[in-house]
Design an enzyme around this catalytic site. Structure first.
Site, PDB file in Angstrom:
ATOM      1  N   LYS A 141       0.848  -1.201   0.000  1.00  0.00           N
ATOM      2  CA  LYS A 141       0.000   0.000   0.000  1.00  0.00           C
ATOM      3  C   LYS A 141       0.881   1.246   0.000  1.00  0.00           C
ATOM      4  CE  LYS A 141      -3.981   1.891   2.556  1.00  0.00           C
ATOM      5  NZ  LYS A 141      -4.900   1.686   3.703  1.00  0.00           N
ATOM      6  N   SER A 145      -9.777   1.536   2.733  1.00  0.00           N
ATOM      7  CA  SER A 145      -8.943   2.318   1.848  1.00  0.00           C
ATOM      8  C   SER A 145      -7.878   1.517   1.112  1.00  0.00           C
ATOM      9  CB  SER A 145      -8.279   3.444   2.638  1.00  0.00           C
ATOM     10  OG  SER A 145      -7.420   2.916   3.625  1.00  0.00           O
ATOM     11  N   SER A 174      -9.826  -0.812   6.864  1.00  0.00           N
ATOM     12  CA  SER A 174      -9.290  -0.644   5.515  1.00  0.00           C
ATOM     13  C   SER A 174      -8.648  -1.866   4.880  1.00  0.00           C
ATOM     14  CB  SER A 174      -8.285   0.499   5.488  1.00  0.00           C
ATOM     15  OG  SER A 174      -8.989   1.706   5.407  1.00  0.00           O
TER      16      SER A 174
HETATM   17  N1  GLN Z   1     -13.090   3.949   6.408  1.00  0.00           N
HETATM   18  C1  GLN Z   1     -12.441   4.273   7.632  1.00  0.00           C
HETATM   19  C2  GLN Z   1     -12.001   5.709   7.622  1.00  0.00           C
HETATM   20  O1  GLN Z   1     -12.220   6.343   6.656  1.00  0.00           O
HETATM   21  C3  GLN Z   1     -11.280   3.366   7.861  1.00  0.00           C
HETATM   22  C4  GLN Z   1     -10.088   3.726   7.079  1.00  0.00           C
HETATM   23  C5  GLN Z   1      -8.895   2.895   7.405  1.00  0.00           C
HETATM   24  O2  GLN Z   1      -8.970   1.824   8.010  1.00  0.00           O
HETATM   25  N2  GLN Z   1      -7.721   3.411   7.027  1.00  0.00           N
HETATM   26  O3  GLN Z   1     -11.477   6.232   8.556  1.00  0.00           O
END
Ligand code: GLN
Length: 475
Positions: free
Chosen positions: A79, A154, A178
């Site tokens: 990532k 994400s 994410s």
């Molecule tokens: N969707 C969640 C957020 O926007 C989790 C994102 C993540 O785990 N990086 O904060």
């Protein structure tokens, strides 16, 4: 059908190690998949150039009879918020477009040490803020099962790459879901380890108290392979645990005899029908394998989503304060005699709108007069969530529920309704608030539905073995 489509990463590593398959051929196949499919799906932000050279070196070492590491010749996608020495690391943000880290994150160093091959950097929501990979400066990643749908986020690029055979394994980060969300939406396996299990040194922070680097693979065994290769204490991360690293690859038993499963009521409520049906069917299969199940309520979960967003945005407002164009971040060429104006011009230019919104809210909730009303309350709710889990793990070995309360939706569909987008995380954020491990496993052939299996602190072994037994029984 290509070799990869028949074999797990675990098997491919063993074939390369024994000289049955050439690493060069294997990596070439992956690069071909990338070339053919990337124009449609856009899982990667950047492909590294030397992966074939690295593969040839592995083949030479196999020929010489050298002992190779756990990830022997596997292609791993990273990532783009995990630092890679000499390879641009952007967090999918304009703010970090030209940032080239001078060092490898500990996890990357360990992957190289175990003879994994870094293939490239994957697409994501900017700084990890999002659940669909639509908030990327580089444009969205598309769902491998249907390119009109979101891939989840994400870590959507990492999940899509693994699902599309554009990587054997991938790393993501999981602050509030994410890794598990895109794993579920792309029909692969995603694991978020216990907080502190894997070093965060070199992970560009979004919300430090919540996030962990997670593993994505096509099987639970593959995730275990990647976890075992990178887990363990690191002097460079003061939050990393001095826990003994377990061998999650040893073969689990064939059944789930005596395993006590708690089905989280709050996760099942509000889940759309095809998802809840598939989850109930999966629980039925686990019972036929010897497990017992019982519905369980964790009342504090009703506070989980709002406390998560308050804590995550507060920590983000502090973590991202360093990007001002002077200390860190894109030099956008603005000049101004006034430092405040200079910083705000750089920040206005460098950050996307979702990130800006969160930084403003995060700064607001931390203002002295509001601290007790928002941040303190959120921390109190977080303690309750943690206590509820500790309590329930006295009665159950694992807790289960859906990973996502809904199926992947159309690209753009929820962009006009930010609250609806945040609501998608309702079943994934509790594990981050509590710091417990959680894995998402696909349970429905053809439909992207993930069963989430949660375990107690340092209970990776347990959830991975339950996932593997389920997987083997249903393959
Ligand atoms: N969707 C969640 C957020 O926007 C989790 C994102 C993540 O785990 N990086 O904060």
């Amino acid at each position: 059908m290509s070799r990869q489509r028949k074999s797990s990463a675990f098997d491919i590593a063993s074939q390369i190690r024994h000289g049955e398959v050439s690493c060069e051929e294997h990596i070439s196949e992956i690069l071909e998949n990338i070339q053919q499919q990337e124009p449609t799906f856009h899982a990667y932000i950047r492909i590294v150039e030397d992966s074939l050279d690295a593969a040839r070196k592995i083949d030479q070492r196999v020929k010489r009879g050298e002992k190779l590491g756990k990830l022997c010749g596997l292609g791993v996608a990273i990532k783009d918020n995990i630092s890679t020495k000499g390879i641009q690391t952007t967090c999918a943000s304009r703010m970090l477009l030209d940032y080239v880290p001078p060092y490898d994150a500990t996890v990357v160093e360990r992957i190289r040490k175990e003879d994994g091959i870094i293939l490239g950097k994957t697409n994501m929501d900017e700084f990890g803020m999002g659940s669909t990979t639509e908030f990327s400066f580089f444009g969205p990643t598309k769902n491998p099962l249907d390119p009109t749908l979101v891939a989840g986020g994400s870590s959507g690029g990492s999940a899509a790459a693994v699902s599309l055979f554009e990587a054997d394994l991938a790393l993501g980060s999981d602050t509030g879901g994410s890794v598990r969300c895109p794993a579920s939406f792309c029909s692969i396996v995603g694991l978020k380890p216990t907080y502190g299990r894997v070093s965060r040194y070199g992970l560009i922070s979004y919300a430090s108290s919540l996030e962990q680097i997670g593993q994505l693979g096509r099987t639970a065994e593959d995730c275990a392979l990647l976890l075992d290769s990178i887990a363990g204490y690191d002097t460079m991360d003061s939050t990393s645990l001095r826990a003994e690293t377990k061998d999650n690859l040893s073969r689990p038993s064939n059944d789930l005899d005596g395993v006590r499963i708690g089905v989280i009521k709050e996760f099942m409520d509000g889940t759309v029908e095809p998802v809840s049906k598939a989850i109930n069917d999966a629980i039925g299969i686990m019972e036929s394998l010897g497990a017992t199940s019982q519905e369980v309520s964790l009342p504090s979960l009703r506070f989980a989503l709002s406390s998560y967003y308050i804590i995550a945005m507060s920590e983000a407002s502090s973590n991202l304060a360093r990007y001002d164009g002077l200390r860190y971040g894109h030099e956008s060429g603005f000049t101004d005699d006034d430092w405040q104006r200079f910083f705000s011009k750089n920040r206005a230019y460098g950050f996307g709108s979702e990130v800006k919104k969160r930084l403003i809210i995060g700064t607001f909730v931390l203002i002295a007069g509001y601290y007790e009303r928002f941040y303190l309350k959120a921390q109190q709710a977080r303690s309750q969530v943690r206590n509820d889990f500790i309590q329930q793990f006295k009665n159950f070995d694992v807790l289960v529920g859906p990973t996502m309360p809904l199926l992947p939706f159309r690209l753009g569909e929820k962009l006009t309704d930010p609250l609806a987008l945040y609501m998608c995380d309702i079943d994934t954020v509790p594990a981050n608030l509590a710091g417990i491990p959680s894995i998402s496993v696909p349970v429905s052939a053809g439909t992207p539905i993930g069963l989430q299996i949660l375990g107690p602190i340092l209970g990776e072994e347990k959830i991975i073995s339950v996932a593997r037994i389920y997987e083997e029984a249903t393959r």
